[in-house]
Design an enzyme around this catalytic site. Structure first.
Site, PDB file in Angstrom:
ATOM      1  N   LYS A  84      -2.663  15.382  22.241  1.00 55.53           N
ATOM      2  CA  LYS A  84      -1.464  16.015  21.696  1.00 55.53           C
ATOM      3  C   LYS A  84      -1.593  16.283  20.198  1.00 55.53           C
ATOM      4  O   LYS A  84      -1.133  17.313  19.707  1.00 55.53           O
ATOM      5  CB  LYS A  84      -0.244  15.145  21.993  1.00 55.53           C
ATOM      6  CG  LYS A  84       0.086  15.099  23.466  1.00 55.53           C
ATOM      7  CD  LYS A  84       1.359  14.324  23.757  1.00 55.53           C
ATOM      8  CE  LYS A  84       1.697  14.407  25.239  1.00 55.53           C
ATOM      9  NZ  LYS A  84       2.961  13.735  25.573  1.00 55.53           N
TER      10      LYS A  84
ATOM     11  N   SER B 105       7.855  12.605  27.902  1.00 55.91           N
ATOM     12  CA  SER B 105       7.368  12.491  26.526  1.00 55.91           C
ATOM     13  C   SER B 105       7.954  13.480  25.528  1.00 55.91           C
ATOM     14  O   SER B 105       7.714  13.365  24.329  1.00 55.91           O
ATOM     15  CB  SER B 105       5.837  12.603  26.497  1.00 55.91           C
ATOM     16  OG  SER B 105       5.418  13.872  26.920  1.00 55.91           O
TER      17      SER B 105
END
Length: 373
Positions: A309, A264
């Site tokens: 996140k 990611s």
């Protein structure tokens, strides 16, 4: 004892009993929470996250420029594979918006050991670094060479011990291979039990050539014979490798970030590389964070744990968050205050958004919107 007192005492004892049971009862869930966020333009544990260099004394040493602001990659912290959450912890996590409670098997599948999961995450992280380098250099119109490599070797299959991840495959049964799928096409022409011959450049020799900016060639290779076996699913001949595409770069790009796995961070690594190799400071001094996988062509893919996140990024001080288009509806549903979620589908789109940010036109950004209905 008065009835009201007795009822209160009984209720209190029942609550205590339920709490004790909740602590003792283990449930098959794991927790995801906001993890560390690291500036790809800076240092981590005293080492530059991105280190761009060439062989000493070379005339084509890449020119690097100063950077400003932040291009932070973000992570998710997860409970360990051996940890078994109790019912109270699970209920508490469900009630806290910045955390996610997911089935344990989502993070640690029953058919894989913790070591296998860690290995897969490490391999994905390595692959994302390679794609980030390719996407960044393509954005800068710099040359990138490509070749077929052994991406992974399956445990217990014939190739184990004969071929290693990173070995460059130049030919199979004497036939040159230019794409990963070409390897399987040649191998499956054999019958199970027959030998197939690979011409490979060993990984150490290949890396030495790549550090010099040279493509590994068949002249550097050696022949390795592997006996095929029958695939359990379709009966075809296989040797137990996963071919992949490797690359040769015009200079060395080293990405150092310990204790991080998965793909990611690809987008943010790619942007960090571009920032270091261009005179224009991409963020204009702004604090930008983000996430997203990236492929060799600069396409940005969605990731897991998006809400954790965005929380981590905002807590660190980010004002803008580059968000994969596929994650936009989920991210916008619980957007942290003061954080602008910027919809991002490609590397080029991210570059365009950064231009708008540094030039002071945030109103022109394409922001993430919650799903309708």
């Amino acid at each position: 004892m008065p009835r009201r007192t007795a009822t209160l005492l009984a209720s209190t004892l029942l609550l205590i009993a339920l709490l004790c049971a909740g602590v003792l009862i283990k449930v098959p869930y794991a927790e995801m929470s906001p993890g560390p966020t690291v500036n790809t333009l800076g240092k981590h544990d005293g080492e530059p996250v991105l280190n761009i260099k060439d062989e000493p004394g070379k005339k084509n040493e890449p020119k690097q420029y100063g950077t400003s602001g932040h291009l932070n990659m973000t992570t998710v912290r997860v409970t360990g594979s051996e940890y078994r959450m109790n019912l109270v912890e699970a209920l508490s996590g469900w009630l806290r918006g910045e955390r996610a409670i997911v089935p344990h098997a989502t993070l640690y599948p029953d058919d894989k050991s913790a070591e296998e999961v860690d290995q897969e995450n490490a391999e994905e992280f390595t692959a994302s670094q390679e794609s980030a380098k390719v996407a960044a250099l393509k954005e800068l119109h710099k040359p990138v060479g490509s070749h077929v490599i052994v991406g992974a070797v399956t445990k217990g299959k014939p190739a184990q011990g004969k071929l290693r991840p990173g070995d460059v495959i130049t030919a199979v049964d004497g036939k040159p291979v230019g794409r990963p799928e070409s390897v399987g096409q040649v191998v499956t022409q054999r019958k199970p039990g027959e030998d197939v011959t690979f011409t490979v450049v060993p990984v150490k020799k290949a890396k030495a050539a790549q550090k010099k900016g040279k493509e590994p060639t068949e002249l550097d290779g050696r022949k390795v014979t592997v006996r095929t076996t029958e695939d359990e699913q379709d009966g075809r001949a296989v040797v137990g490798i996963q071919p992949a595409l490797g690359h040769t770069f015009p200079f060395e790009i080293d990405i150092k970030l310990a204790d991080v796995g998965g793909p990611s961070a690809g987008l943010m690594f790619a942007l960090g590389i571009v920032d270091k190799l261009t005179p224009q400071k991409l963020t204009g001094g702004q604090f930008v964070a983000g996430t997203g996988t990236i492929d060799d062509d600069g396409k940005v893919g969605e990731i897991g744990g998006i809400q954790m996140k965005t929380v981590a990024a905002r807590e660190k001080g980010a004002r803008y968050f580059l968000t994969p288009a596929g994650n936009c509806p989920s991210a916008a549903k619980n957007k942290p205050d003061g954080l602008t979620l910027v919809k991002t589908s490609t590397m080029h789109e991210a570059m365009t958004s950064l231009k708008k940010i540094r030039e002071g036109h945030p109103e022109q950004l394409t922001e993430c919107k919650p799903a309708k209905g």
